[in-house]
Motif scaffolding. Structure first.
Motif, PDB file in Angstrom:
ATOM      1  N   ILE A 164     -15.502 -18.046   0.172  1.00 23.10           N
ATOM      2  CA  ILE A 164     -15.161 -16.654   0.503  1.00 23.10           C
ATOM      3  C   ILE A 164     -13.699 -16.548   0.911  1.00 23.10           C
ATOM      4  CG2 ILE A 164     -15.581 -14.811   2.195  1.00 23.10           C
ATOM      5  CD1 ILE A 164     -18.532 -15.527   2.070  1.00 23.10           C
ATOM      6  N   ARG A 165     -13.218 -17.480   1.712  1.00 22.23           N
ATOM      7  CA  ARG A 165     -11.827 -17.457   2.150  1.00 22.23           C
ATOM      8  C   ARG A 165     -10.883 -17.542   0.952  1.00 22.23           C
ATOM      9  NH1 ARG A 165     -11.582 -21.663   5.956  1.00 22.23           N
ATOM     10  NH2 ARG A 165     -12.653 -20.258   7.364  1.00 22.23           N
ATOM     11  N   VAL A 166     -11.165 -18.433   0.017  1.00 23.03           N
ATOM     12  CA  VAL A 166     -10.315 -18.582  -1.164  1.00 23.03           C
ATOM     13  C   VAL A 166     -10.359 -17.307  -2.009  1.00 23.03           C
ATOM     14  CG1 VAL A 166     -10.084 -19.844  -3.338  1.00 23.03           C
ATOM     15  CG2 VAL A 166     -10.462 -21.088  -1.212  1.00 23.03           C
ATOM     16  N   GLU A 167     -11.556 -16.765  -2.196  1.00 22.92           N
ATOM     17  CA  GLU A 167     -11.696 -15.555  -3.006  1.00 22.92           C
ATOM     18  C   GLU A 167     -10.966 -14.374  -2.365  1.00 22.92           C
ATOM     19  OE1 GLU A 167     -13.076 -14.878  -6.032  1.00 22.92           O
ATOM     20  OE2 GLU A 167     -13.239 -17.039  -6.226  1.00 22.92           O
ATOM     21  N   LEU A 168     -11.079 -14.238  -1.063  1.00 21.56           N
ATOM     22  CA  LEU A 168     -10.392 -13.149  -0.369  1.00 21.56           C
ATOM     23  C   LEU A 168      -8.879 -13.283  -0.484  1.00 21.56           C
ATOM     24  CD1 LEU A 168     -12.502 -12.575   2.872  1.00 21.56           C
ATOM     25  CD2 LEU A 168     -12.235 -11.047   0.929  1.00 21.56           C
ATOM     26  N   GLN A 169      -8.379 -14.501  -0.395  1.00 21.93           N
ATOM     27  CA  GLN A 169      -6.945 -14.709  -0.546  1.00 21.93           C
ATOM     28  C   GLN A 169      -6.475 -14.328  -1.947  1.00 21.93           C
ATOM     29  OE1 GLN A 169      -6.320 -18.781   0.581  1.00 21.93           O
ATOM     30  NE2 GLN A 169      -6.273 -18.317   2.794  1.00 21.93           N
ATOM     31  N   SER A 170      -7.263 -14.680  -2.949  1.00 26.22           N
ATOM     32  CA  SER A 170      -6.860 -14.343  -4.320  1.00 26.22           C
ATOM     33  C   SER A 170      -6.950 -12.830  -4.543  1.00 26.22           C
ATOM     34  CB  SER A 170      -7.714 -15.099  -5.339  1.00 26.22           C
ATOM     35  OG  SER A 170      -9.054 -14.653  -5.290  1.00 26.22           O
ATOM     36  N   ILE A 171      -7.970 -12.191  -3.979  1.00 27.71           N
ATOM     37  CA  ILE A 171      -8.096 -10.736  -4.116  1.00 27.71           C
ATOM     38  C   ILE A 171      -6.934 -10.041  -3.407  1.00 27.71           C
ATOM     39  CG2 ILE A 171      -9.469  -8.735  -3.374  1.00 27.71           C
ATOM     40  CD1 ILE A 171     -11.966 -10.387  -3.943  1.00 27.71           C
ATOM     41  N   ARG A 172      -6.568 -10.534  -2.249  1.00 27.60           N
ATOM     42  CA  ARG A 172      -5.444  -9.954  -1.499  1.00 27.60           C
ATOM     43  C   ARG A 172      -4.154 -10.081  -2.301  1.00 27.60           C
ATOM     44  NH1 ARG A 172      -1.585 -11.350   2.577  1.00 27.60           N
ATOM     45  NH2 ARG A 172      -1.329  -9.615   4.027  1.00 27.60           N
ATOM     46  N   ALA A 173      -3.940 -11.239  -2.909  1.00 26.17           N
ATOM     47  CA  ALA A 173      -2.740 -11.447  -3.721  1.00 26.17           C
ATOM     48  C   ALA A 173      -2.723 -10.484  -4.907  1.00 26.17           C
ATOM     49  CB  ALA A 173      -2.672 -12.897  -4.195  1.00 26.17           C
ATOM     50  N   GLU A 174      -3.874 -10.316  -5.563  1.00 28.62           N
ATOM     51  CA  GLU A 174      -3.953  -9.395  -6.691  1.00 28.62           C
ATOM     52  C   GLU A 174      -3.693  -7.954  -6.246  1.00 28.62           C
ATOM     53  OE1 GLU A 174      -7.662  -9.811  -8.770  1.00 28.62           O
ATOM     54  OE2 GLU A 174      -7.375 -11.951  -9.087  1.00 28.62           O
ATOM     55  N   MET A 175      -4.232  -7.571  -5.078  1.00 27.61           N
ATOM     56  CA  MET A 175      -4.030  -6.221  -4.563  1.00 27.61           C
ATOM     57  C   MET A 175      -2.558  -5.966  -4.237  1.00 27.61           C
ATOM     58  SD  MET A 175      -6.786  -4.536  -4.700  1.00 27.61           S
ATOM     59  CE  MET A 175      -6.476  -3.136  -3.661  1.00 27.61           C
ATOM     60  N   LEU A 176      -1.889  -6.947  -3.642  1.00 27.89           N
ATOM     61  CA  LEU A 176      -0.476  -6.799  -3.331  1.00 27.89           C
ATOM     62  C   LEU A 176       0.350  -6.657  -4.608  1.00 27.89           C
ATOM     63  CD1 LEU A 176      -0.050  -9.316  -0.373  1.00 27.89           C
ATOM     64  CD2 LEU A 176       0.010  -6.815  -0.262  1.00 27.89           C
ATOM     65  N   GLN A 177       0.010  -7.442  -5.615  1.00 32.81           N
ATOM     66  CA  GLN A 177       0.712  -7.357  -6.890  1.00 32.81           C
ATOM     67  C   GLN A 177       0.458  -5.987  -7.534  1.00 32.81           C
ATOM     68  OE1 GLN A 177      -0.408 -10.337  -9.695  1.00 32.81           O
ATOM     69  NE2 GLN A 177       1.146  -9.752 -11.191  1.00 32.81           N
ATOM     70  N   PHE A 178      -0.783  -5.534  -7.516  1.00 30.84           N
ATOM     71  CA  PHE A 178      -1.139  -4.224  -8.068  1.00 30.84           C
ATOM     72  C   PHE A 178      -0.394  -3.108  -7.327  1.00 30.84           C
ATOM     73  CE2 PHE A 178      -3.852  -0.421  -7.908  1.00 30.84           C
ATOM     74  CZ  PHE A 178      -3.917  -0.128  -9.253  1.00 30.84           C
ATOM     75  N   GLU A 179      -0.346  -3.239  -5.998  1.00 25.98           N
ATOM     76  CA  GLU A 179       0.330  -2.234  -5.184  1.00 25.98           C
ATOM     77  C   GLU A 179       1.815  -2.168  -5.523  1.00 25.98           C
ATOM     78  OE1 GLU A 179       1.262  -1.250  -0.487  1.00 25.98           O
ATOM     79  OE2 GLU A 179       0.131  -3.033  -1.036  1.00 25.98           O
ATOM     80  N   SER A 180       2.451  -3.306  -5.648  1.00 23.43           N
ATOM     81  CA  SER A 180       3.887  -3.298  -5.953  1.00 23.43           C
ATOM     82  C   SER A 180       4.134  -2.709  -7.345  1.00 23.43           C
ATOM     83  CB  SER A 180       4.468  -4.704  -5.845  1.00 23.43           C
ATOM     84  OG  SER A 180       3.902  -5.553  -6.822  1.00 23.43           O
ATOM     85  N   ASN A 181       3.291  -3.037  -8.324  1.00 19.01           N
ATOM     86  CA  ASN A 181       3.446  -2.476  -9.675  1.00 19.01           C
ATOM     87  C   ASN A 181       3.172  -0.974  -9.678  1.00 19.01           C
ATOM     88  OD1 ASN A 181       4.001  -5.033 -10.622  1.00 19.01           O
ATOM     89  ND2 ASN A 181       1.943  -5.398 -11.411  1.00 19.01           N
ATOM     90  N   PHE A 182       2.119  -0.577  -9.016  1.00 15.33           N
ATOM     91  CA  PHE A 182       1.723   0.829  -8.999  1.00 15.33           C
ATOM     92  C   PHE A 182       2.724   1.672  -8.216  1.00 15.33           C
ATOM     93  CE2 PHE A 182      -0.710   4.401  -7.216  1.00 15.33           C
ATOM     94  CZ  PHE A 182      -1.085   4.999  -8.408  1.00 15.33           C
ATOM     95  N   ALA A 183       3.257   1.140  -7.117  1.00 20.73           N
ATOM     96  CA  ALA A 183       4.209   1.891  -6.302  1.00 20.73           C
ATOM     97  C   ALA A 183       5.451   2.236  -7.120  1.00 20.73           C
ATOM     98  CB  ALA A 183       4.584   1.104  -5.058  1.00 20.73           C
ATOM     99  N   ALA A 184       5.950   1.288  -7.872  1.00 19.74           N
ATOM    100  CA  ALA A 184       7.136   1.553  -8.691  1.00 19.74           C
ATOM    101  C   ALA A 184       6.838   2.631  -9.733  1.00 19.74           C
ATOM    102  CB  ALA A 184       7.593   0.266  -9.369  1.00 19.74           C
ATOM    103  N   THR A 185       5.692   2.548 -10.376  1.00 19.74           N
ATOM    104  CA  THR A 185       5.306   3.537 -11.375  1.00 19.74           C
ATOM    105  C   THR A 185       5.137   4.908 -10.726  1.00 19.74           C
ATOM    106  OG1 THR A 185       4.132   1.811 -12.588  1.00 19.74           O
ATOM    107  CG2 THR A 185       3.588   4.082 -13.145  1.00 19.74           C
ATOM    108  N   CYS A 186       4.505   4.920  -9.575  1.00 18.41           N
ATOM    109  CA  CYS A 186       4.254   6.169  -8.864  1.00 18.41           C
ATOM    110  C   CYS A 186       5.567   6.826  -8.435  1.00 18.41           C
ATOM    111  CB  CYS A 186       3.360   5.906  -7.654  1.00 18.41           C
ATOM    112  SG  CYS A 186       2.839   7.383  -6.798  1.00 18.41           S
ATOM    113  N   VAL A 187       6.493   6.046  -7.913  1.00 15.89           N
ATOM    114  CA  VAL A 187       7.789   6.582  -7.485  1.00 15.89           C
ATOM    115  C   VAL A 187       8.523   7.176  -8.679  1.00 15.89           C
ATOM    116  CG1 VAL A 187      10.072   5.914  -6.631  1.00 15.89           C
ATOM    117  CG2 VAL A 187       8.023   5.136  -5.448  1.00 15.89           C
ATOM    118  N   ASN A 188       8.514   6.487  -9.789  1.00 17.74           N
ATOM    119  CA  ASN A 188       9.185   7.008 -10.991  1.00 17.74           C
ATOM    120  C   ASN A 188       8.564   8.336 -11.433  1.00 17.74           C
ATOM    121  OD1 ASN A 188      10.919   4.827 -11.090  1.00 17.74           O
ATOM    122  ND2 ASN A 188       9.632   3.656 -12.499  1.00 17.74           N
ATOM    123  N   THR A 189       7.257   8.409 -11.422  1.00 19.71           N
ATOM    124  CA  THR A 189       6.568   9.628 -11.836  1.00 19.71           C
ATOM    125  C   THR A 189       6.893  10.777 -10.883  1.00 19.71           C
ATOM    126  OG1 THR A 189       4.757   8.285 -12.726  1.00 19.71           O
ATOM    127  CG2 THR A 189       4.313  10.616 -12.359  1.00 19.71           C
TER     128      THR A 189
END
Length: 182
Positions: free
Chosen positions: A38-63
């Motif tokens: 569970i700890r490993v899975e949560l860390q990987s999910i957190r990393a994916e969420m942070l990456q998604f957030e950074s990608n989405f934030a840039a797209t959102c700001v541009n829009t």
């Protein structure tokens, strides 16, 4: 014979305790492995969420920036169109504003004078009420002292004169009603 039965029973109990200990150890091992997974899975999910957030934030700001710039340009076009349609000569506009300002000034002066009259009338009424309260207190004092009838009659005559004076003053300084103004 009796001893051998006890030893057999004792070994049965020993076996049961050993089985219980084994099951607890297996349970602890399972909990540890699940916790690690569970700890490993949560860390990987957190990393994916942070990456998604950074990608989405840039797209959102541009829009958002694009939308704001489009809205601003549209608003500027609309305002310029309306301003061209509603342009009046400056003299006409100034004269209309001047007339409106004069009317507002006259209304303001009228309201100020009415408020002054109302304040004066309220102050006068409170003064008359205070005088009447003082007179009533004097009457009560005289009644409590047990003064004779002549003194009481004299006090009532003084009160009557003061009330007539107050009533005549009220009649002279009364504010005109709405029906009397027009």
């Amino acid at each position: 014979l009796f001893r051998s039965d006890c030893q057999k029973e004792h070994t049965k109990w020993d076996k049961l305790f050993i089985m219980l200990e084994n099951s607890q150890m297996k349970e602890n091992m399972l909990f540890q492995s699940i916790d690690e997974i569970i700890r490993v899975e949560l860390q990987s999910i957190r990393a994916e969420m942070l990456q998604f957030e950074s990608n989405f934030a840039a797209t959102c700001v541009n829009t958002i920036e694009r939308t704001v710039s489009q809205s601003t340009s549209h608003m500027e076009k609309t305002l310029s169109t309306y301003s061209e349609q509603t342009k009046w000569p400056d003299t006409t506009l100034k004269s209309k504003h001047g007339k409106m300002l004069e009317e507002i000034l006259m209304l303001n002066l009228n309201i100020s004078s009415r408020l002054y009259k109302l304040e004066a009338e309220c102050q006068r009424k409170s003064d008359v009420t205070a005088q009447q309260t003082d007179i009533l207190n004097e009457i009560k004092i005289h009644l409590n002292k047990g003064s004779n009838d002549n003194a009481l009659l004299h006090e009532f005559q003084l009160i009557r004169i003061q009330l007539e004076t107050a009533q005549s003053w009220i009649d002279k300084h009364r504010l005109p009603g709405r029906s009397e103004e027009h």
